[in-house]
Design a protein around this motif. Structure first.
Motif, PDB file in Angstrom:
ATOM      1  N   THR A 117       4.228  12.095  31.921  1.00 61.92           N
ATOM      2  CA  THR A 117       3.053  11.524  32.579  1.00 61.92           C
ATOM      3  C   THR A 117       1.916  12.537  32.637  1.00 61.92           C
ATOM      4  O   THR A 117       0.749  12.200  32.426  1.00 61.92           O
ATOM      5  N   ALA A 118       2.255  13.793  32.909  1.00 65.15           N
ATOM      6  CA  ALA A 118       1.232  14.842  32.981  1.00 65.15           C
ATOM      7  C   ALA A 118       0.567  15.063  31.627  1.00 65.15           C
ATOM      8  O   ALA A 118      -0.633  15.366  31.549  1.00 65.15           O
ATOM      9  N   LEU A 119       1.335  14.905  30.537  1.00 65.97           N
ATOM     10  CA  LEU A 119       0.792  15.138  29.198  1.00 65.97           C
ATOM     11  C   LEU A 119       0.007  13.946  28.673  1.00 65.97           C
ATOM     12  O   LEU A 119      -0.747  14.083  27.696  1.00 65.97           O
ATOM     13  N   HIS A 120       0.168  12.795  29.304  1.00 65.65           N
ATOM     14  CA  HIS A 120      -0.486  11.588  28.808  1.00 65.65           C
ATOM     15  C   HIS A 120      -2.006  11.724  28.870  1.00 65.65           C
ATOM     16  O   HIS A 120      -2.580  12.027  29.919  1.00 65.65           O
TER      17      HIS A 120
ATOM     18  N   VAL B 148      -3.000  16.213  16.468  1.00 62.78           N
ATOM     19  CA  VAL B 148      -3.351  16.965  17.692  1.00 62.78           C
ATOM     20  C   VAL B 148      -2.540  16.452  18.877  1.00 62.78           C
ATOM     21  O   VAL B 148      -2.043  17.242  19.695  1.00 62.78           O
ATOM     22  N   ARG B 149      -2.400  15.135  18.976  1.00 56.62           N
ATOM     23  CA  ARG B 149      -1.583  14.580  20.066  1.00 56.62           C
ATOM     24  C   ARG B 149      -0.130  15.045  19.939  1.00 56.62           C
ATOM     25  O   ARG B 149       0.519  15.357  20.952  1.00 56.62           O
ATOM     26  N   ALA B 150       0.374  15.090  18.719  1.00 58.86           N
ATOM     27  CA  ALA B 150       1.744  15.571  18.513  1.00 58.86           C
ATOM     28  C   ALA B 150       1.868  17.036  18.902  1.00 58.86           C
ATOM     29  O   ALA B 150       2.893  17.450  19.459  1.00 58.86           O
ATOM     30  N   ALA B 151       0.830  17.834  18.630  1.00 59.35           N
ATOM     31  CA  ALA B 151       0.871  19.251  19.001  1.00 59.35           C
ATOM     32  C   ALA B 151       0.930  19.420  20.519  1.00 59.35           C
ATOM     33  O   ALA B 151       1.618  20.310  21.031  1.00 59.35           O
ATOM     34  N   SER B 152       0.228  18.542  21.246  1.00 62.89           N
ATOM     35  CA  SER B 152       0.243  18.652  22.710  1.00 62.89           C
ATOM     36  C   SER B 152       1.626  18.341  23.282  1.00 62.89           C
ATOM     37  O   SER B 152       1.960  18.792  24.384  1.00 62.89           O
ATOM     38  N   ARG B 153       2.427  17.600  22.538  1.00 62.60           N
ATOM     39  CA  ARG B 153       3.760  17.220  23.010  1.00 62.60           C
ATOM     40  C   ARG B 153       4.862  17.960  22.245  1.00 62.60           C
ATOM     41  O   ARG B 153       6.039  17.602  22.379  1.00 62.60           O
ATOM     42  N   SER B 154       4.487  18.949  21.459  1.00 66.01           N
ATOM     43  CA  SER B 154       5.476  19.637  20.630  1.00 66.01           C
ATOM     44  C   SER B 154       6.532  20.364  21.462  1.00 66.01           C
ATOM     45  O   SER B 154       7.643  20.604  20.988  1.00 66.01           O
TER      46      SER B 154
ATOM     47  N   TYR C 171      -2.379  26.087  23.799  1.00 66.16           N
ATOM     48  CA  TYR C 171      -2.433  26.889  22.573  1.00 66.16           C
ATOM     49  C   TYR C 171      -2.032  26.087  21.341  1.00 66.16           C
ATOM     50  O   TYR C 171      -2.699  26.176  20.298  1.00 66.16           O
ATOM     51  N   PRO C 172      -0.949  25.292  21.370  1.00 69.86           N
ATOM     52  CA  PRO C 172      -0.648  24.457  20.186  1.00 69.86           C
ATOM     53  C   PRO C 172      -1.778  23.496  19.822  1.00 69.86           C
ATOM     54  O   PRO C 172      -2.058  23.293  18.644  1.00 69.86           O
TER      55      PRO C 172
END
Length: 557
Positions: free
Chosen positions: A380-383, A401-407, A534-535
């Motif tokens: 939820t925080a990453l959404h 970029v969205r995938a990097a934020s959730r990597s 950073y990712p």
């Protein structure tokens, strides 16, 4: 790439070409490296195939120019092939199809062997011509074809699938494409749909041969050429080169031979062909490079919101509050008035005592066990954390970029827990002043006990007269009021000390909780930077480099 670089640079230096092919091929390689796993795999595969083909072709003979004669059934391309060669090398006929395998005629064998092997021309269908000058079809010298590799291909409209595959293979690698059409079928839909339109960018290395013009009246030839030119230009072939030929008329192939002589002499066809291939491929990257300058990282406001969300996900406010309570309970063991604690225990019921003990142990153990966050809270925080930075990006890169934020989403709960445990103090650590107060309180307890004993002795000896000659300190009953006052003062001093210390502990625990919450937030911010921000920043930098490379290639196209 070294071979490609060297060969291409030599060709460019010889001709003074514009934007270097070498630099463009290297730019394509960087696009493949940067876009791998992010954009259309089919496009990356086609680019890698072109790079491989370019490296191979530039590593082979630069003295030879590969020219393909391609066309439909009955167009007369095999007759043209034989006429140019001056020998009947390729079978000629009217049945469909006639040529089933590519035939090659080479002017100058030195260095041509590896090239023909790369082209995969059957050795049974390789022929060689020697001599510096070749006739022009009218009995006079016309120039040298030294270095020409002329390929006669099967019919592109053959009913045999393998013939069509053979045509497609050679069309993709030839230095110069010569399409042979006849007056009856020059508008053939299959030819224009499958080859002319897809290779419209290759106008510089494409020649359209209108063959069998001997079947037309002289005044009809111009009309036919004009109509063919109009059709080609409508399909995107800019300034098409159209040559008319006839193999049954003296000098009927002179114009085509002149084109071949000029092409062979310039030795530029392979560079121009590869440049056209690059132009055609680079256009497909346009949709993956937005015009707007991409952001460098997630904004400060959104980053702060992420830290707030992860702080809540890790339960930091609840942990800080629990720490305050545990701090106060722990302090009670040191600064509380022992007499009051004893009295409270005597008055409390067992159930209340058990609940208090359980609460005390729970609060004390809250910081010695594992601390972490639930995966759902982290998700939820990453959404939406990248919504702002991906707004202007192409969809493929926005997805990357969205995938990097959730990597690191899967290991974020544990990382948050580890960061909090590093901040939490050891539970057995207590301030020094607590020990001083505890020592003082037990000193007062000792004084109180001694005062009670003294009063008891005064009553026994001074009042009851248990002894005829007691010591003055225990035999004078008049001391009882003074000792009682001393006892009351000591008890009051202990209670007052305990009350004052509780107020100090309350203030200290609030500051302690705030300080620990701030430290935990700082550690969570470090985790957010390392595992999320950073990712995303790295992915945005990768996109920025990709965009610059793609735009540079598009501007050169």
């Amino acid at each position: 790439m070294t071979t490609t670089t060297t060969a291409a640079q030599e060709q460019e230096q010889d001709s003074g070409a514009g934007p270097g092919l070498t630099a463009r091929l290297e730019g394509l390689q960087r696009l493949v490296d940067l876009g791998s796993g992010r954009i259309d795999p089919g496009l990356l595969a086609d680019t890698a195939a072109l790079l491989e083909r370019a490296g191979q072709r530039l590593g082979l003979s630069g003295e030879h120019t590969v020219v393909t004669l391609a066309g439909g059934t009955g167009s007369g391309k095999s007759s043209l092939f034989n006429a140019i060669c001056g020998l009947n090398l390729s079978p000629v006929g009217v049945r469909r199809p006639m040529t089933s395998k590519a035939h090659a005629c080479v002017w100058g064998l030195d260095g041509a062997g590896p090239l023909l092997d790369w082209l995969d021309v059957d050795k049974r269908h390789r022929y060689a011509r020697a001599g510096a000058l070749e006739p022009d079809g009218s009995g006079g010298p016309a120039g040298s074809l030294q270095g020409l590799v002329l390929i006669d291909l099967p019919d592109h409209d053959s009913i045999a699938e393998m013939h069509r595959a053979e045509v497609d293979r050679f069309v993709s690698v030839a230095d110069l494409l010569v399409w042979v059409v006849d007056p009856q079928k020059y508008a053939d839909a299959a030819l224009h749909r499958d080859y002319i339109v897809p290779y419209a960018r290759h106008a510089g290395v494409t020649v359209i041969v209108l063959n069998q013009v001997d079947r037309l009246q002289p005044e009809e030839v111009g009309d036919c050429v004009s109509d063919l030119r109009r059709l080609l230009e409508a399909e995107g072939l800019a300034e098409p080169r159209i040559v008319t030929t006839s193999t049954v008329v003296d000098g009927g192939i002179a114009d085509l031979r002149a084109v071949l002589v000029e092409t062979v002499a310039a030795r530029r066809a392979r560079i121009e062909r590869l440049s056209a291939d690059v132009d055609r491929l680079v256009g497909r990257f346009a949709g993956y490079a937005a015009a707007a300058e991409p952001p460098a990282m997630i904004g400060e406001r959104r980053a702060a919101e992420l830290v707030d969300a992860l702080t809540d996900a890790a339960g930091v406010p609840a942990v800080a509050e629990a720490m305050e309570s545990a701090y106060e309970l722990r302090a009670e063991d040191y600064v509380g008035w022992p007499v009051a604690r004893l009295a409270a225990r005597l008055r409390s019921d067992p159930l209340r005592k058990m609940r208090l003990t359980e609460l005390r142990e729970e609060l004390r153990g809250a910081f010695t066990g594992p601390v972490g966050a639930q995966q759902g809270d982290v998700d939820t925080a990453l959404h939406g954390v990248t919504d702002e930075v991906t707004a202007g990006l192409p969809e493929d890169w926005a997805r990357a970029v969205r995938a990097a934020s959730r990597s690191h989403a899967a290991d974020l709960p544990e990382a948050l827990g580890d960061s909090l445990k590093d901040v939490l103090p050891e539970f057995n650590q207590v301030p020094r002043w607590w020990w001083l107060i505890k020592t003082w309180q037990y000193f007062l307890v000792l004084v109180s006990v001694l005062s009670l004993v003294w009063i008891a002795l005064l009553v026994a000896y001074g009042v009851a007269g248990l002894s005829d000659d007691p010591p003055a300190l225990v035999g004078d009953a008049g001391l009882i009021p003074y000792v009682a006052v001393l006892l009351g003062c000591v008890l009051g001093m202990g209670a007052l000390t305990s009350s004052a210390c509780r107020n100090v502990v309350a203030l200290s625990s609030a500051r302690h909780g705030e300080r620990m919450e701030e430290q935990m937030r700082e550690r969570i911010a470090e985790v957010a930077e390392e595992r999320v921000l950073y990712p995303v920043a790295d992915e945005l930098r990768t996109y920025a480099r990709f965009r610059d490379e793609a735009n540079a290639l598009l501007n050169d196209a």
